[in-house]
Design an enzyme around this catalytic site. Structure first.
Site, PDB file in Angstrom:
ATOM      1  N   HIS A  57       1.155  -1.502  10.255  1.00  0.00           N
ATOM      2  CA  HIS A  57       0.521  -1.723   8.940  1.00  0.00           C
ATOM      3  C   HIS A  57       0.254  -0.386   8.234  1.00  0.00           C
ATOM      4  CE1 HIS A  57      -1.779  -5.045   6.669  1.00  0.00           C
ATOM      5  NE2 HIS A  57      -1.480  -4.078   5.832  1.00  0.00           N
TER       6      HIS A  57
ATOM      7  N   ASP B 106       6.054  -4.426   9.269  1.00  0.00           N
ATOM      8  CA  ASP B 106       4.894  -3.538   9.150  1.00  0.00           C
ATOM      9  C   ASP B 106       3.619  -4.327   9.416  1.00  0.00           C
ATOM     10  OD1 ASP B 106       3.676  -0.986   8.464  1.00  0.00           O
ATOM     11  OD2 ASP B 106       2.882  -2.026   6.701  1.00  0.00           O
TER      12      ASP B 106
ATOM     13  N   ARG C 136       2.291  -9.888   4.823  1.00  0.00           N
ATOM     14  CA  ARG C 136       1.270 -10.230   5.812  1.00  0.00           C
ATOM     15  C   ARG C 136       1.982 -10.908   6.977  1.00  0.00           C
ATOM     16  NH1 ARG C 136      -1.405  -6.992   3.777  1.00  0.00           N
ATOM     17  NH2 ARG C 136      -3.439  -7.196   2.772  1.00  0.00           N
TER      18      ARG C 136
ATOM     19  N   GLU D 224      -1.979  -9.080  14.473  1.00  0.00           N
ATOM     20  CA  GLU D 224      -2.158  -7.617  14.495  1.00  0.00           C
ATOM     21  C   GLU D 224      -3.612  -7.180  14.654  1.00  0.00           C
ATOM     22  OE1 GLU D 224      -0.564  -6.743  10.499  1.00  0.00           O
ATOM     23  OE2 GLU D 224      -2.552  -6.013   9.963  1.00  0.00           O
TER      24      GLU D 224
HETATM   25  P1  NAI Z   1       1.172  -9.353  -6.522  1.00  0.00           P
HETATM   26  O1  NAI Z   1       0.026 -10.300  -6.627  1.00  0.00           O
HETATM   27  O2  NAI Z   1       1.429  -8.364  -7.612  1.00  0.00           O
HETATM   28  O3  NAI Z   1       2.536 -10.179  -6.310  1.00  0.00           O
HETATM   29  C1  NAI Z   1       2.692 -11.223  -5.396  1.00  0.00           C
HETATM   30  C2  NAI Z   1       3.841 -12.101  -5.904  1.00  0.00           C
HETATM   31  O4  NAI Z   1       4.104 -13.078  -4.879  1.00  0.00           O
HETATM   32  C3  NAI Z   1       3.515 -12.844  -7.194  1.00  0.00           C
HETATM   33  O5  NAI Z   1       4.549 -12.652  -8.144  1.00  0.00           O
HETATM   34  C4  NAI Z   1       3.428 -14.297  -6.755  1.00  0.00           C
HETATM   35  O6  NAI Z   1       3.833 -15.216  -7.761  1.00  0.00           O
HETATM   36  C5  NAI Z   1       4.385 -14.283  -5.566  1.00  0.00           C
HETATM   37  N1  NAI Z   1       4.250 -15.461  -4.702  1.00  0.00           N
HETATM   38  C6  NAI Z   1       3.152 -16.204  -4.444  1.00  0.00           C
HETATM   39  N2  NAI Z   1       3.474 -17.237  -3.661  1.00  0.00           N
HETATM   40  C7  NAI Z   1       4.809 -17.160  -3.418  1.00  0.00           C
HETATM   41  C8  NAI Z   1       5.719 -17.951  -2.688  1.00  0.00           C
HETATM   42  N3  NAI Z   1       5.345 -19.074  -2.067  1.00  0.00           N
HETATM   43  N4  NAI Z   1       7.024 -17.566  -2.656  1.00  0.00           N
HETATM   44  C9  NAI Z   1       7.429 -16.455  -3.309  1.00  0.00           C
HETATM   45  N5  NAI Z   1       6.597 -15.666  -4.030  1.00  0.00           N
HETATM   46  C10 NAI Z   1       5.312 -16.011  -4.074  1.00  0.00           C
HETATM   47  O7  NAI Z   1       0.980  -8.627  -5.126  1.00  0.00           O
HETATM   48  P2  NAI Z   1       1.555  -7.205  -4.646  1.00  0.00           P
HETATM   49  O8  NAI Z   1       0.643  -6.116  -5.056  1.00  0.00           O
HETATM   50  O9  NAI Z   1       2.982  -7.102  -5.010  1.00  0.00           O
HETATM   51  O10 NAI Z   1       1.415  -7.354  -3.049  1.00  0.00           O
HETATM   52  C11 NAI Z   1       2.105  -8.370  -2.338  1.00  0.00           C
HETATM   53  C12 NAI Z   1       1.519  -8.487  -0.951  1.00  0.00           C
HETATM   54  O11 NAI Z   1       1.838  -7.314  -0.210  1.00  0.00           O
HETATM   55  C13 NAI Z   1      -0.038  -8.533  -0.914  1.00  0.00           C
HETATM   56  O12 NAI Z   1      -0.521  -9.836  -1.117  1.00  0.00           O
HETATM   57  C14 NAI Z   1      -0.323  -8.050   0.472  1.00  0.00           C
HETATM   58  O13 NAI Z   1      -0.409  -9.154   1.350  1.00  0.00           O
HETATM   59  C15 NAI Z   1       0.886  -7.183   0.835  1.00  0.00           C
HETATM   60  N6  NAI Z   1       0.528  -5.782   0.962  1.00  0.00           N
HETATM   61  C16 NAI Z   1       0.850  -5.115   2.120  1.00  0.00           C
HETATM   62  C17 NAI Z   1       0.526  -3.791   2.288  1.00  0.00           C
HETATM   63  C18 NAI Z   1       0.899  -3.042   3.534  1.00  0.00           C
HETATM   64  O14 NAI Z   1       0.370  -1.951   3.773  1.00  0.00           O
HETATM   65  N7  NAI Z   1       1.798  -3.566   4.360  1.00  0.00           N
HETATM   66  C19 NAI Z   1      -0.210  -3.060   1.262  1.00  0.00           C
HETATM   67  C20 NAI Z   1      -0.439  -3.814   0.050  1.00  0.00           C
HETATM   68  C21 NAI Z   1      -0.107  -5.132  -0.075  1.00  0.00           C
END
Ligand code: NAI
Length: 334
Positions: free
Chosen positions: A295, A258, A234, A263
């Protein structure tokens, strides 16, 4: 149920309509963003279906509630755009698509890394101009380099697997280490150590109060000089103004984005005939070592179909039981 869908693009409509075939739900597709100025358009809806740049602060949720809306279905994984505490107080359910295709985002992250490293964006333009000089296109072998992954959930883990295939050393920072990553050989270290040691840093954590501007001026100063940063999580995880200063000084060697913290006024629409009003964003685009995509990391056929299926599942489950299949609870943001 009657669902009003916001920020609809033709591909959303096609995917949702295909997934909704045979269900009794009624749909209203709107291309406007949901925010305080458009919330009245939800009149008559039982649920609203929203995307990453729709805005659902307390006042929008209160207005939705007054109109009779009881369910917010996000057709994305992130949920930072919803005031979850306000939704809980109002008794409104919020659902998301926790997992659709981690491959889509991880592979796009890799595409940004490869593009920036091998200067594909510059080579493409050069060759079309008949310029076959290689000056300025020098890259490095990814094999043997150190990759730092911030956030090793579904997407971060998938990205680690891809980079393992390249023969990279992997470091990670995450308050909840992922055992599958440990088994893969990923070494968990504190964020400052990750930044100091990595040749490429990938951000794959959610946007929360704790991760807002996680990569700020101090973090850039602590990075290996000339390293690459890629953000497909994000926008607001990175302080964009600090990134610009780091690019100007050469401390940051390359930046792939991305997502961008402002945005909402730019992405998902054609502004090619308009003057960009955001001077910070416009400055970013002047650097030869910056690649921005709008994005689109999620944007694969497989991901769109999976998002539509899970969205329908959330709606049908709520209609049948009063609970969506994949609720987002307020505990997730603390
Ligand atoms: P997820 O919930 O499976 O994993 C997120 C990880 O980040 C977790 O392991 C969590 O413990 C960790 N985390 C939380 N706070 C943290 C911190 N302060 N420092 C380091 N790690 C931390 O989520 P997923 O599915 O892997 O997605 C991650 C992010 O990717 C989403 O929250 C979303 O914002 C973004 N995303 C972007 C997309 C795009 O099109 N650019 C599409 C889908 C998701």
């Amino acid at each position: 149920m009657h669902i009003t869908v916001y920020s609809t693009r033709p591909y959303d409509r096609a995917a949702l309509s295909a997934a909704a075939q045979g269900t009794p739900h009624q749909w209203t597709f709107l291309d406007v963003r949901l925010d305080t100025s458009t919330v009245a358009t939800a009149a008559g809806a039982d649920a609203v279906c929203v995307f990453v740049n729709d805005q659902l602060p307390r006042e929008v949720l209160q207005a939705l509630h007054a109109l009779g809306v009881r369910l917010v279905v996000l057709r994305c994984a992130g949920f930072n755009q919803v005031d979850l505490a306000a939704a809980a107080e109002l008794g409104m359910a919020v659902a998301r698509v926790p997992e659709y295709s981690p491959y889509a985002v991880a592979e796009h992250t890799l595409a940004l890394v490869l593009t920036l490293n091998r200067k594909i964006h510059r080579a493409y333009a050069r060759v079309r101009e008949g310029n076959f000089a290689l000056d300025g296109l020098l890259g490095f072998d990814l094999h043997g380099r150190t990759i730092g992954v911030v956030g090793t959930g579904r997407i971060g883990e998938t990205f680690c697997r891809l980079m393992t295939g390249f023969g990279c050393t992997l470091l990670a920072a995450d308050p909840q280490p992922n055992p599958d990553c440990v088994a893969l050989g990923v070494l968990y270290v504190p964020l400052p150590e990750l930044l100091a040691r990595s040749d490429v840093v990938s951000l794959n954590c959610p946007l929360t109060p704790q991760t807002h501007h996680l990569i700020d001026a101090a973090a850039f100063a602590g990075m290996k000089r000339g390293a690459m940063l890629v953000n497909t999580s994000r926008g607001a995880v990175v302080d964009t103004r600090a990134a610009i200063e780091a690019l100007k000084s050469g401390q940051l060697g390359a930046l792939g984005l991305d997502v961008y913290e402002e945005e909402g006024d730019l992405f998902f629409r054609d502004l090619s005939g308009a003057a960009i009003q955001d001077d910070v964003f416009a400055r970013l685009l002047t650097f030869p070592n910056v690649v921005v995509t709008g994005h689109q990391a999620f944007f694969t056929e497989d991901a769109l179909a999976a998002i539509a299926r899970t969205t329908l599942d959330n709606i049908s489950s709520f209609a049948a039981t009063g609970q969506p299949r994949h609720p987002v609870s307020v505990e997730r943001v603390v």
